[in-house]
Motif scaffolding. Sequence first.
Motif, PDB file in Angstrom:
ATOM      1  N   THR A 296       2.375   9.314   0.468  1.00 40.85           N
ATOM      2  CA  THR A 296       1.855   9.878  -0.604  1.00 40.85           C
ATOM      3  C   THR A 296       0.444   9.297  -1.234  1.00 40.85           C
ATOM      4  O   THR A 296      -0.214   9.746  -1.844  1.00 40.85           O
ATOM      5  CB  THR A 296       2.769   9.846  -1.869  1.00 40.85           C
ATOM      6  N   LYS A 297       0.315   7.777  -0.759  1.00 39.45           N
ATOM      7  CA  LYS A 297      -1.020   7.306  -1.152  1.00 39.45           C
ATOM      8  C   LYS A 297      -1.088   6.536   0.066  1.00 39.45           C
ATOM      9  O   LYS A 297      -0.317   5.836   0.618  1.00 39.45           O
ATOM     10  CB  LYS A 297      -0.788   6.565  -2.376  1.00 39.45           C
TER      11      LYS A 297
ATOM     12  N   ASN B 177       6.396   4.915  -4.144  1.00 42.63           N
ATOM     13  CA  ASN B 177       5.567   5.627  -5.219  1.00 42.63           C
ATOM     14  C   ASN B 177       5.767   5.850  -6.734  1.00 42.63           C
ATOM     15  O   ASN B 177       4.974   5.930  -7.410  1.00 42.63           O
ATOM     16  CB  ASN B 177       4.966   6.828  -4.437  1.00 42.63           C
TER      17      ASN B 177
ATOM     18  N   GLU C 291       2.188   4.312   0.217  1.00 42.52           N
ATOM     19  CA  GLU C 291       3.162   4.486  -0.707  1.00 42.52           C
ATOM     20  C   GLU C 291       4.043   5.771  -0.243  1.00 42.52           C
ATOM     21  O   GLU C 291       3.474   6.679   0.187  1.00 42.52           O
ATOM     22  CB  GLU C 291       2.542   4.809  -1.917  1.00 42.52           C
TER      23      GLU C 291
ATOM     24  N   LYS D   5       8.350   7.589  -0.766  1.00 41.53           N
ATOM     25  CA  LYS D   5       9.342   7.815  -1.925  1.00 41.53           C
ATOM     26  C   LYS D   5      10.056   6.612  -1.627  1.00 41.53           C
ATOM     27  O   LYS D   5      10.300   6.277  -0.550  1.00 41.53           O
ATOM     28  CB  LYS D   5      10.111   9.077  -1.636  1.00 41.53           C
TER      29      LYS D   5
END
Lengths: 210, 269
Positions: free
Chosen positions: B118-119, B200, B245, B247
């Motif tokens: 996600t990042k 995240n 990042e 989950k």
Amino acid sequence: MISLVYILYISLVHVPPFLQEKLVQVRKTDNKSYVVAEKELVKKRKKLESDFKTLQRKLEQKTPRQPFFVVNSTANNFRLYKGKKIIREGVCSTGSYIMLKAADERKWVFQTPRGVFRIQGKTTSPVWIKPDWAFIEEGLPVPPVHSNLRYEYGVLGDYALSLGHGYLIHGTLYQRFLGMPVTHGCIRLGDDDLKEVYRTLDISSKVFIY
Amino acid sequence: MENEIKSTGQNPVKKNKLIKAGVITLTSLFLIYYVTLAVLAPFKTITTIENAFKFEDTILIQLMNIDEYADSLARLSSQIKSRIEAAELDSINCLINMKDCTINLELEGVTIHSAKITKMEYSEIFNRINHESKYAYLSTPFYSISYISTIPKVPIVVKNAPRDTAEANMMNTVPVPPPVDYVNYTFLFDKPLRLTISQNEPPAEHHRYSSYKNRLGSQANYVKSIFQSAVRFQVPEYTPWITIEVKQDDAKTIFRALPQNAALVLVMD
């Protein structure tokens, strides 16, 4: 005073990494160049292409063509694959990570092992042959090895697939605990999932557990 | 008399001002020296990597310089070579695809788990190493040599066997869901790389203190390492880094699945 400390903190902790990343962008990438004959370049290009195709083929051959089973022991779910296609997925139960300590200093860790396994055997209406820990954790006396008390019927569901070293994929009476880490190392599936897995996997089918 | 009092009154004030100016000047000079050394560190690392991972094949280097297709073939071949080497191991390895923003677990070349990143942030030096050294650097897996984590690798719970059935019945028979964790871990590897993976989701209330403590600890180590080099008049070590990042469930799954000296395959472009 506080502002001085803050300035010192920013200068020591945040300014260097910021400048490191910004200033390194200024550096030109040092790509070397050489004088090479055209013929050599063409030959090298062809070799590069054929090496690449060989490597790609070698990697693709790693994926089993036969159905295989994948278990996530942290999230307690599974996927059944045929080639790269998922044909079934759902929840399961795996090892509880409990270390049982008996009074006589014996210890058992209820953990589902990780790695690649092969189906060693398939059984219908399996019977559970209870090991010593099954009695010890209930506070019961441990019976002799060939005692009838060691045989329990109907608790493993309708089918069982053996992975070796006493680990099985089997059913459960405790369907409401599926998705949770509650077993003594085996992999428990719901009735419908178990039936499909039993039907699909053969002896020596691969099982990946992580 | 008055003149005497006036002259003796001014001296302590002037002395204090001089001391203050001296301290500020020395501190500023030291800070400039500190920052300069820190800034030189990544340049030193780029040179180290380029010297350590050299392509001997000059024909291939020239081909990669003039032919984009050949360059992409060389790049893809180095990635596949690394994946094949990791697949030869009989343990789970990790593949980070920075182009597709995915992180996969692989076993014998089969992708068994895939998570979306996600990042992602990474060190700028990856874009500054010359391409032939970069492909050589990425053509073999990275093997982890140490890690630090906020969660245990194997979450063992010790249970003493009950003395009798009455005690067994009193023990909790309903499984308790595992506690909510804050997942953050960092791996160091045999080749220069530091990989940090964290969840995240923002940390739960009772984990905020430990996440601040974690961050302060790593900042303190960073400052300490530069200080130690500064005192010895040496350029400090700079390890190229990747921070991602995912989950929380994926972060936990990945950490627990990887063995002690896990292999990591990096796919960059």
